[in-house]
Scaffold this active site. Sequence first.
Site, PDB file in Angstrom:
ATOM      1  N   HIS A   1      -5.719  -1.891  -9.354  1.00 34.97           N
ATOM      2  CA  HIS A   1      -4.736  -2.405 -10.191  1.00 34.97           C
ATOM      3  C   HIS A   1      -4.728  -3.918 -10.041  1.00 34.97           C
ATOM      4  CE1 HIS A   1      -2.660  -1.736  -6.357  1.00 34.97           C
ATOM      5  NE2 HIS A   1      -2.326  -3.256  -6.425  1.00 34.97           N
TER       6      HIS A   1
ATOM      7  N   CYS B   1       3.613  -4.724  -0.717  1.00 37.20           N
ATOM      8  CA  CYS B   1       2.269  -5.230  -0.636  1.00 37.20           C
ATOM      9  C   CYS B   1       1.869  -6.500  -1.579  1.00 37.20           C
ATOM     10  CB  CYS B   1       1.341  -3.871  -1.427  1.00 37.20           C
ATOM     11  SG  CYS B   1       1.618  -3.806  -3.099  1.00 37.20           S
TER      12      CYS B   1
END
Length: 659
Positions: A67, A178
Amino acid sequence: MKIQDVLRKEVMIMDLQATTKEAAIDEMISSLVDKGIVTDFDTFKTGIMNREAQTSTGLGDGIAMPHSKNAAVKEATVLFAKSAKGVDYEALDGQPTDLFFMIAAPDGANNTHLAALAELSKYLMKDGFADKLRQVSSPDEVIATFDAAEEENKAEAASKAAPVTDDDKPSVVAVTACTTGIAHTYMAEEALIKQGQEMGVNVRVETNGASGVGTPLTADEIKRAKGVIVAADKAVEMPRFDGKPLISRPVAEGIKKPEELINTILDGKAEIYHAAAGEASSTTSDAGEKTGLGAAFYKHLMSGVSQMLPFVIGGGIMIALAFLIDNMMGVPKDQLSNLGVYHQAAAIFKQIGNAAFGFMLPVLAGYIAYSIAEKPGLASGFAAGFIASNGYAINTVAYFSGSKAAQNPTLIPSGFLGALVGGFLAGGVALLLKKYIKVPRSLEGIKSILLLPLLGVGITGFLMLLVNIPMGAINTGLNNFLQGLSGSSAVLLGLIVGAMMAIDMGGPFNKAAYIFGTGTLTEAGVLEHGGSVVMAAVMAAGMVPPLAVFVATRLFPNKFTQEERDSGLTNIVMGLSFITEGAIPFGAADPGRAIPSFMLGSAITGALVGWAGIKLMAPHGGIFVVALTTNWWLYLIFVAIGAIISGIVFGTLRKEQKA
């Protein structure tokens, strides 16, 4: 928004041909480019690969979620791909990957899009869901599989958002985060909650995702929990956990080892977390977020400083070594103006050091702006820092009167202070542009790639040409003052920065003193004249608290536990390495006795360094860079004096430990 709204059928790949990680990424990006979702292959791939360099997005169990939030993306899209052969994707479990979800988010993606992307990870953690996807043969079947699971997910999401109320079960609280806040954050959340249900444990998770803090922990939940799990690859708000058993691990362990993490808390093997001095007093909300302008200023400032320090340390020490080499090899008196570049070996060190040092102020301003406004602020911040460093300025009266003086303006470097102001200025400009520039959705890519950088750099640049004038005057005055430090003024300044280094041992006061010290190294002529007295005082004082712990635990062993005496041995290494934070456990456990003791010794050391006029050319390194001081043996004596005084006072004030 449902995940199905961004899961585009036209870009899906039902039979991925690639067998290696990079080839698989290229094949998926090509599909996004072919359908017009991504406008630039290389730009988007760079974003994807940068993310992979941090931690593999191959999550295990055959699933990967590469991503990137990227300027080359026109609209938020999730590409699904399926491989019959499997791909060596360097997954966390080392097994082949056959299900891929490439998440492409534009720079301007709003929270609704990001929330929808986050939901994807929750689907994938459901038992049997991935196996159903492995059986599909068409894009329509992929969408149908998600549709079938939607109702079940709604019920589960509602139960997870509710506070923990089952008092018959032990409870654990957790925070997951994250670096990008899109995938791993929510995968870890799901894994911990699911494992807790299997073990009969209430696990309450707060997510720190791209769309902000989700399902924030309350003070009551934290109080009632047996312990805290922090599964994060970035900083999260910690002071609220003061006094609780806590383990901190990478977010990947929250996904792959939830049972181990929960058992560590339940078995009482987690260490008690103590907030750093000064941290616990920060105002926090139930969401755990600091409030107020002061906290925001400190956060953005430290973002810039943390990125700047490697340039200061690396470049500064290389330049300092250049002067050291010339001093050792000898330079004729009539060539002292060439000190640092007289011998070829020294000149090479100086050239490399100057290259790194030259990036320092642009990086400081750039990452302050990035912290405020994210990517749109980066270019403006770098430009502001460069202007501050090089001193570009315009005399507005001369300019608008048409005077020739405006054609050749005097350069007015504003240095560290100018870059500091420039970073906040650039971030504010970028933030306003992001908020008020509205374009059709189809032009979001142009807004991110063209409009925001162009207007941000232009507006910030013109403002900095004006800001440099007053900031340059302040910077010059401060530089002249520091260069002329001697006698009582140097003693007083050394005493103040010395006490600041010890008052919170790594907190805001400590960082303010350190930033001030490193800032003095950036001024013109400082390194050529042997370095900075302020930097020398700051580093010497910062070495004192850990060394004082060592002294106290050796001289007063009956007043410390065996664990504290063992920690005292490690503190000698911390102190000699200029890691003030080594003394934090002692300061947090006994602040009324420890902190005043540390401040006394550090203040005395700082004052002595100022009195002797000792200068330092390196911004870090402790005992390993004492050769770069103007009087290394006296410098070490002053550090030892402060450590002994602090250690004796601390040990005397402590109460004896019961046998």
